[in-house]
Design a protein around this motif. Structure first.
Motif, PDB file in Angstrom:
ATOM      1  N   SER A  46       0.840  -1.211   0.000  1.00 18.28           N
ATOM      2  CA  SER A  46       0.000   0.000   0.000  1.00 18.28           C
ATOM      3  C   SER A  46       0.872   1.257   0.000  1.00 18.28           C
ATOM      4  O   SER A  46       0.569   2.238  -0.683  1.00 18.28           O
ATOM      5  CB  SER A  46      -0.942  -0.011   1.205  1.00 18.28           C
ATOM      6  N   VAL A  47       1.983   1.215   0.763  1.00 22.57           N
ATOM      7  CA  VAL A  47       2.862   2.401   0.802  1.00 22.57           C
ATOM      8  C   VAL A  47       3.521   2.592  -0.564  1.00 22.57           C
ATOM      9  O   VAL A  47       3.582   3.705  -1.098  1.00 22.57           O
ATOM     10  CB  VAL A  47       3.950   2.243   1.905  1.00 22.57           C
ATOM     11  N   TRP A  48       4.012   1.483  -1.155  1.00 25.31           N
ATOM     12  CA  TRP A  48       4.631   1.551  -2.485  1.00 25.31           C
ATOM     13  C   TRP A  48       3.654   2.135  -3.502  1.00 25.31           C
ATOM     14  O   TRP A  48       4.021   2.987  -4.312  1.00 25.31           O
ATOM     15  CB  TRP A  48       5.075   0.149  -2.911  1.00 25.31           C
ATOM     16  N   HIS A  49       2.398   1.673  -3.424  1.00 26.30           N
ATOM     17  CA  HIS A  49       1.384   2.161  -4.359  1.00 26.30           C
ATOM     18  C   HIS A  49       1.199   3.676  -4.193  1.00 26.30           C
ATOM     19  O   HIS A  49       1.163   4.420  -5.174  1.00 26.30           O
ATOM     20  CB  HIS A  49       0.063   1.431  -4.123  1.00 26.30           C
ATOM     21  N   ASN A  50       1.102   4.119  -2.947  1.00 26.10           N
ATOM     22  CA  ASN A  50       0.859   5.550  -2.705  1.00 26.10           C
ATOM     23  C   ASN A  50       2.048   6.425  -3.090  1.00 26.10           C
ATOM     24  O   ASN A  50       1.872   7.543  -3.565  1.00 26.10           O
ATOM     25  CB  ASN A  50       0.528   5.788  -1.220  1.00 26.10           C
ATOM     26  N   VAL A  51       3.261   5.898  -2.865  1.00 27.58           N
ATOM     27  CA  VAL A  51       4.447   6.740  -3.061  1.00 27.58           C
ATOM     28  C   VAL A  51       4.999   6.635  -4.483  1.00 27.58           C
ATOM     29  O   VAL A  51       5.375   7.633  -5.092  1.00 27.58           O
ATOM     30  CB  VAL A  51       5.549   6.348  -2.036  1.00 27.58           C
ATOM     31  N   LYS A  52       5.028   5.419  -5.015  1.00 29.80           N
ATOM     32  CA  LYS A  52       5.715   5.206  -6.298  1.00 29.80           C
ATOM     33  C   LYS A  52       4.786   5.013  -7.487  1.00 29.80           C
ATOM     34  O   LYS A  52       5.188   5.254  -8.626  1.00 29.80           O
ATOM     35  CB  LYS A  52       6.638   3.980  -6.185  1.00 29.80           C
ATOM     36  N   GLU A  53       3.580   4.510  -7.246  1.00 26.62           N
ATOM     37  CA  GLU A  53       2.696   4.215  -8.379  1.00 26.62           C
ATOM     38  C   GLU A  53       1.597   5.251  -8.562  1.00 26.62           C
ATOM     39  O   GLU A  53       0.862   5.204  -9.539  1.00 26.62           O
ATOM     40  CB  GLU A  53       2.084   2.812  -8.207  1.00 26.62           C
TER      41      GLU A  53
END
Lengths: 230, 246
Positions: free
Chosen positions: B86-93
């Motif tokens: 979820s963090v990767w999605h919010n920050v990178k995607e």
């Protein structure tokens, strides 16, 4: 007892390294000689300071330049007076390396060592018009750099001898002065160079029937005939 | 985490949360594993008259010492994966709409920043170009267009929890939203040559009014006035200049 000795040694070594590195970060001079400090210049400028060409990166010879000039230029790189323009690719590299020296004493020491190295000798370009180069040099350069390009360390002038500088390097700097990449408002000596090479030289060249490229080439060839001695 | 490195971006707390999750799980298993090793080493130490047993690992009871920890560790790994996704999605995607855009060029060994000029557009002649001196507005989404002139670099702003490689020939967009005004460190986080350690810069997070004043001063050439010679060690940031764009 046998196992505690290496442990004690590791603790003492760690503490000693921490102490040494904290002193380095605090800006304490390292006490290294100019020759030892020159080690960090070798990768780009070569073991004897004669410059080198690695791929597309050409690095100038610095051997035998005047110590006061080297010191001044390194300080300029350190305090953003030179090499801080976004388009000055090599200057930005030198700016970082100049900052690797730890304080004014190290700048002075490495400058003195580089000045003691044998300068690179370059033969004049025989395809150039050396007589015209002499005329142009006399009109544009001589007042500051001297009749024999011996340089002038007077605090109000601080113009280096160009004899130990390579022609391609001087040419590169002329372009930087003309395009505003060198000669920022903080760089008092650089600022003096700007009108000379950007405005005066093209005018003089035109009066002598030469293009700017020819004028640059002629002057550089003439400089290589000079002794660099007063 | 804030105790050691301040977190001043909108997603800093999320990334710190992941850091603590991973640290706690690994720390837990480290202590358990070391505890068992030490306990067994003491319990089954050499004793007079006791011969060491040769354990083949063929019985289910013996194999359970392998399989049960593996299942538990894989479950923890799954926990980390779910939390990270979820963090990767919010920050990178996810790319929130930009309030401001900044061009970042890495080169040996400096960062060149292109700020939108008074026209509010990047890539126009009025852009404000600085070396090692990035200015952004607080509580605004900043898009950074990351490029490299020469080799691999990594644009890292520790307080923003932002880190992204810059690759020659590629343009990579990243984003962050600063939340606290101040002056913070920027560094290169990818070994890029001899001067890598000196490839440091500053980011100034300021209010809109301060940012406007800075931009006005740069446009007027005020920051390019001669300054006092820097004492050693030299400062990181170079004066701002306006240079023609490609």
């Amino acid at each position: 007892m046998r196992t505690s000795l290496p442990f004690a040694f590791a603790v003492v070594a760690t503490l000693a390294m921490s102490f040494m590195s904290s002193r380095a970060f605090a800006g304490d001079p390292s006490g290294l000689s100019g020759k030892q400090l020159f080690f960090r210049c070798v990768n780009c400028h070569g073991a004897d300071g004669q410059g080198l060409k690695a791929g597309t990166l050409q690095v100038p010879s610095i051997a035998g330049l005047d110590a006061w000039y080297l010191e001044g230029q390194i300080m300029k790189f350190r305090n953003d007076t030179r090499g801080a323009h976004p388009n000055d690719t090599k200057g930005l590299m030198m700016r970082a390396m100049a900052r690797s020296l730890n304080g004014d004493a190290e700048v002075k020491a490495v400058s003195a060592y580089i000045a003691s190295l044998a300068p690179k000798v370059e033969k004049p370009d025989t395809s150039a018009d050396i007589k015209r180069g002499q005329q142009l040099y006399t009109m544009v350069c001589m007042a500051c750099h001297g009749a024999n390009s011996q340089g002038n360390p007077d605090p109000n002038i601080r113009a280096p001898s160009q004899v130990a500088l390579e022609s391609w390097y001087i040419q590169e700097q002329l372009v930087k002065f003309r395009t505003g990449v060198r000669g920022s408002v903080k760089d008092l000596e650089g600022l003096r160079m700007v009108p000379m090479v950007r405005d005066a030289l093209p005018l003089m060249a035109k009066n002598l029937g030469a293009t700017l490229e020819e004028a640059d080439r002629d002057i550089l060839a003439y400089i290589n005939t000079l002794s660099g001695k007063p | 985490m804030n105790h050691w490195i301040k977190g001043v971006s909108s997603y800093a707390a999320d990334i710190d949360g992941l850091f603590w999750l991973v640290t706690a799980l690994i720390g837990f298993w480290f202590i358990v594993a070391q505890g068992i090793v030490i306990y067994f080493a003491l319990k089954y130490r050499r004793k007079e008259g006791v011969k060491a047993a040769y354990i083949t690992g063929k019985t289910w009871r013996e194999l359970s010492w392998v399989f049960i920890p593996v299942v538990l560790v894989v479950m923890c790994d799954g926990w980390i994966d779910v939390a990270t996704a979820s963090v990767w999605h919010n920050v990178k995607e996810t790319l929130p709409t930009a309030d401001h855009k900044v061009g970042v060029m890495g080169q040996q060994w400096a960062w060149t920043f292109s700020h939108e000029g008074p026209d509010g557009k990047l890539g126009t002649p009025d852009d404000i170009v600085t070396v090692d001196d990035l200015h952004v507005v607080v509580n605004k989404v900043i898009h950074v267009d990351l490029q490299s002139k020469d080799v691999l670099h990594s644009f890292s702003i520790p307080v923003m929890r932002f880190k992204q490689d810059t690759i020659p020939g590629r343009s990579i967009t990243g984003w962050f939203k600063p939340t606290v005004p101040g002056v913070y460190d920027v560094q290169c986080a990818e070994i890029c040559g001899l001067g890598h350690g000196y490839m440091a810069a500053r980011i100034t997070v300021q209010t809109q009014a301060d940012y406007d004043a800075w931009m006005k001063a740069v446009a007027a050439g005020a920051t390019a006035l001669p300054g006092a010679p820097a004492a050693s060690p030299a400062p990181a940031a170079a004066p701002a200049t306006q240079v023609p764009q490609k």
